[in-house]
Design a protein around this motif. Structure first.
Motif, PDB file in Angstrom:
ATOM      1  N   ASP A 197     -12.433  16.837   2.091  1.00  0.00           N
ATOM      2  CA  ASP A 197     -11.869  15.621   1.530  1.00  0.00           C
ATOM      3  C   ASP A 197     -11.770  14.478   2.524  1.00  0.00           C
ATOM      4  N   ASN A 198     -11.566  14.804   3.774  1.00  0.00           N
ATOM      5  CA  ASN A 198     -11.321  13.729   4.741  1.00  0.00           C
ATOM      6  C   ASN A 198     -11.933  14.093   6.084  1.00  0.00           C
ATOM      7  N   LEU A 226      -9.883   9.356   9.013  1.00  0.00           N
ATOM      8  CA  LEU A 226      -9.409   7.983   9.105  1.00  0.00           C
ATOM      9  C   LEU A 226      -8.281   7.785   8.104  1.00  0.00           C
ATOM     10  N   SER A 227      -7.378   6.843   8.393  1.00  0.00           N
ATOM     11  CA  SER A 227      -6.387   6.508   7.380  1.00  0.00           C
ATOM     12  C   SER A 227      -5.965   5.051   7.505  1.00  0.00           C
ATOM     13  N   ASN A 228      -5.412   4.557   6.385  1.00  0.00           N
ATOM     14  CA  ASN A 228      -4.775   3.241   6.340  1.00  0.00           C
ATOM     15  C   ASN A 228      -5.644   2.064   6.767  1.00  0.00           C
ATOM     16  N   ALA A 229      -6.766   1.893   6.113  1.00  0.00           N
ATOM     17  CA  ALA A 229      -7.534   0.666   6.318  1.00  0.00           C
ATOM     18  C   ALA A 229      -7.066  -0.325   5.256  1.00  0.00           C
ATOM     19  N   PHE A 230      -5.965  -1.017   5.550  1.00  0.00           N
ATOM     20  CA  PHE A 230      -5.366  -1.892   4.550  1.00  0.00           C
ATOM     21  C   PHE A 230      -5.797  -3.342   4.724  1.00  0.00           C
ATOM     22  N   ARG A 231      -5.546  -4.112   3.675  1.00  0.00           N
ATOM     23  CA  ARG A 231      -5.846  -5.529   3.656  1.00  0.00           C
ATOM     24  C   ARG A 231      -4.536  -6.265   3.367  1.00  0.00           C
ATOM     25  N   GLU A 232      -4.349  -7.447   3.964  1.00  0.00           N
ATOM     26  CA  GLU A 232      -3.162  -8.245   3.652  1.00  0.00           C
ATOM     27  C   GLU A 232      -3.323  -8.865   2.260  1.00  0.00           C
ATOM     28  N   ASP A 233      -2.188  -9.153   1.618  1.00  0.00           N
ATOM     29  CA  ASP A 233      -2.208  -9.653   0.240  1.00  0.00           C
ATOM     30  C   ASP A 233      -2.381 -11.174   0.211  1.00  0.00           C
TER      31      ASP A 233
END
Ligand SMILES: [Zn+2]
Lengths: 92, 470
Positions: A51-52, A56-63
């Protein structure tokens, strides 16, 4: 084995046109891709977290809003358009 | 035989983020068709979705406000189905590792409706069917949703309505969604089955899709309950199927049966990495959850001696509750504050929307000044009421309308003098009263109130007049 007919059928579904002279190369490429995918069957399944695999984790984008595309551009790949909409014709 | 209703809800709520879940297009409602779109949200090949941080925050807040456990590790999955409202032919959702699990919503009876899970996903585009063709608008496509799935704990239409209302109030209160059912930012699917009362087995259920009003939910459930009971009573069997509710005819009709139930072939979305949330981050969000409306209502009853109805009315809207609390700070009679809000201020806020926005011209501090004058006995209630009206009309403070001399109050002598004047000026009222017309007394008290510009104490004036003419 992938055949010419398979490639033509898939191309038609994807709304792509493949010229006669590219058919051989395309068929071989398709065959290679499927064989490559088949190698997964030879992998040992024990103790592997498929599954992983990259951890990697948390490749976020600002709102924050970025202007969208022009509608003309958004609709430029559509088969059929009307009144600014994508149009899906009634099937006959 | 008596039958019992067994129902569970799947509720979709659009999150109030600025941008979509996987791209930076605006989530604004409306807009010309296909003008809030980019290659990511119309599903062009070769694009890479990137998860909006705010979506995770809001979804976790929704979970915390409904007593859920928050998963430290979760992930996104693809739910495959082919329909024009989904440009990629799959919806990015969460399958086996949702963000929130095992929560509950408590009804006023004390009963808990258990929540199985809350997960995040993208909304689909809007389809308009015209002349047999389908027009597709992807403005809504990719708007972030949470789906709240309940256990089948609901036993009546009343419980169902209260459950939906509570969810709506909680989500609005913590500020993660406007939950406007008529604009589609909150939509409900209901699973419903019937069984003989007392049985603990579940009957075959049907699912009513996509309802966008609490009234319709109630009617649809009543209709479907009766339809299933009639079917069983006449020896038939309920068939598992998906239904559409038609509010014009108040009936349900089949959308699809069990045989073409979808196999969604869920699998992990390889484009999106694992979501990991630490306990510290969860605690940080927990701090951002305000005291919820039900907790506020309970506190108002205990702390301020308000009755339950008033407490519920004040606490229902976050801005009003905050206004009330600020205006009550340091006053002796919070009850006066709540009476003014429910009596006079609510009269100016006609719709739910008005109350939600709570756009009034005075500040909490201005109301507090007025109430403190009542506390100190400087202003009588009637005068305070009419003054509040003027304040609300103009946005000006109480000192603009009531002068120091007005507040000086009335000493005994002044009151006695005014009462004497009232008796002398109204000989007819005096003789009427003596002839048994009790109302005539009121007119003399009215005279005193008017002359004193509202400063006099009405009951003291009444006593004094009686003494004079007795
Ligand atoms: Zn977009």
């Amino acid at each position: 084995m992938v055949t010419h007919e398979d490639v033509i059928a898939i191309a038609r579904l994807s709304k792509l046109y493949i010229p006669e002279e590219e058919l051989d190369a395309m068929t071989k490429a398709m065959d290679d891709i499927i064989k490559f995918a088949d190698t997964i069957n030879n992998a040992s399944e024990k103790g592997v977290e498929f599954d992983n695999i990259n951890n990697l984790s948390n490749a976020f984008r600002e709102d924050e809003v970025v202007p969208s595309y022009d509608r003309e551009e958004i609709l430029s790949n559509a088969n059929d358009i009307d009144e600014g909409h994508f149009l899906v014709r009634k099937r006959v | 035989m008596k039958y019992e209703m067994v129902a569970g809800f799947e509720t979709h709520i659009e999150l109030a983020t600025n941008t979509k879940i996987f791209c930076s297009c605006t989530t604004q409602f409306g807009g010309d068709p296909n003008t809030h779109c980019c290659p990511i949200c119309i599903g062009l090949p070769g694009t890479l979705p990137k998860l909006n941080k705010q979506v995770i925050k809001y979804a976790i807040m929704a979970g915390l406000a409904t007593n859920c456990e928050i998963a430290n590790i979760s992930k996104m999955d693809r739910k495959n189905y082919c329909y024009p409202d989904l440009p990629k032919a799959y919806q990015i959702s969460q399958y086996d590792k949702p963000l929130c699990e095992h929560g509950y919503v408590q009804l006023s009876s004390g009963k808990k409706i258990r929540l199985t899970r809350i997960h995040i996903e993208e909304d689909a585009g809007k389809l308009i069917h015209k002349r047999g063709d389908t027009y597709v608008d992807y403005n809504r496509g990719g708007v972030p949703l949470i789906e709240i799935v309940s256990e089948p704990d609901i036993r009546s239409v009343e419980e169902a309505k209260e459950y939906v209302e509570k969810l709506q109030q909680i989500m609005r209160f913590i500020g993660i969604s406007d939950c406007k059912m008529q604009e589609g930012s909150m939509r409900c699917d209901v699973n419903i089955s019937v069984r003989p009362e007392g049985s603990d087995k579940l009957g075959t259920r049907t699912e009513i899709k996509n309802m966008n009003s609490i009234t319709f939910i109630g009617r649809a459930m009543e209709y479907e309950f009766q339809r299933q009971v009639d079917l069983i009573e006449s020896g038939g069997q309920v068939e598992q199927q998906t239904l559409r509710y038609d509010d014009a005819t108040n009936t349900t009709s089949s959308m699809r049966g069990k045989e073409d139930a979808n196999d969604y072939r869920y699998f992990r979305d390889p484009d999106l990495v694992t979501i990991s949330v630490t306990d510290e981050e969860i605690d940080e969000l927990r701090k951002q959850i305000p005291e919820l409306l039900f907790q506020k209502a309970e506190r108002y009853v205990q702390q301020f001696g308000m009755n339950e109805k008033d407490a519920a009315n004040i606490s229902k809207y976050r801005r009003i509750a905050e206004f009330f609390e600020e205006a009550s700070e340091g006053v002796k009679t919070p009850k006066n504050v709540s009476n003014f809000i429910i009596g006079q201020i609510f009269r100016r806020l006609e719709t739910e929307d008005d109350k939600e926005k709570f756009d009034i011209s005075i500040t909490a501090q201005q109301l507090r000044e007025l109430v403190k004058l009542i506390d100190d006995g400087k202003v009588k209630n009637n005068l305070a009421k009419s003054t509040l009206e003027k304040m609300l009309d103009t946005g000006k403070s109480v000192t603009e309308f009531i002068t120091e001399s007005d507040m000086a109050g009335m000493d005994e002598g002044m009151l006695a003098e005014l009462c004497k004047k009232a008796v002398e000026a109204n000989p007819k009222a005096v003789s009427d009263y003596k002839a048994g017309k009790v109302k005539a007394l009121k007119s003399m008290v009215g005279f005193v109130m008017k002359e004193s510009r509202g400063k006099a104490d009405a009951s003291a004036a009444e006593a004094k007049i009686l003494e004079l003419i007795g």
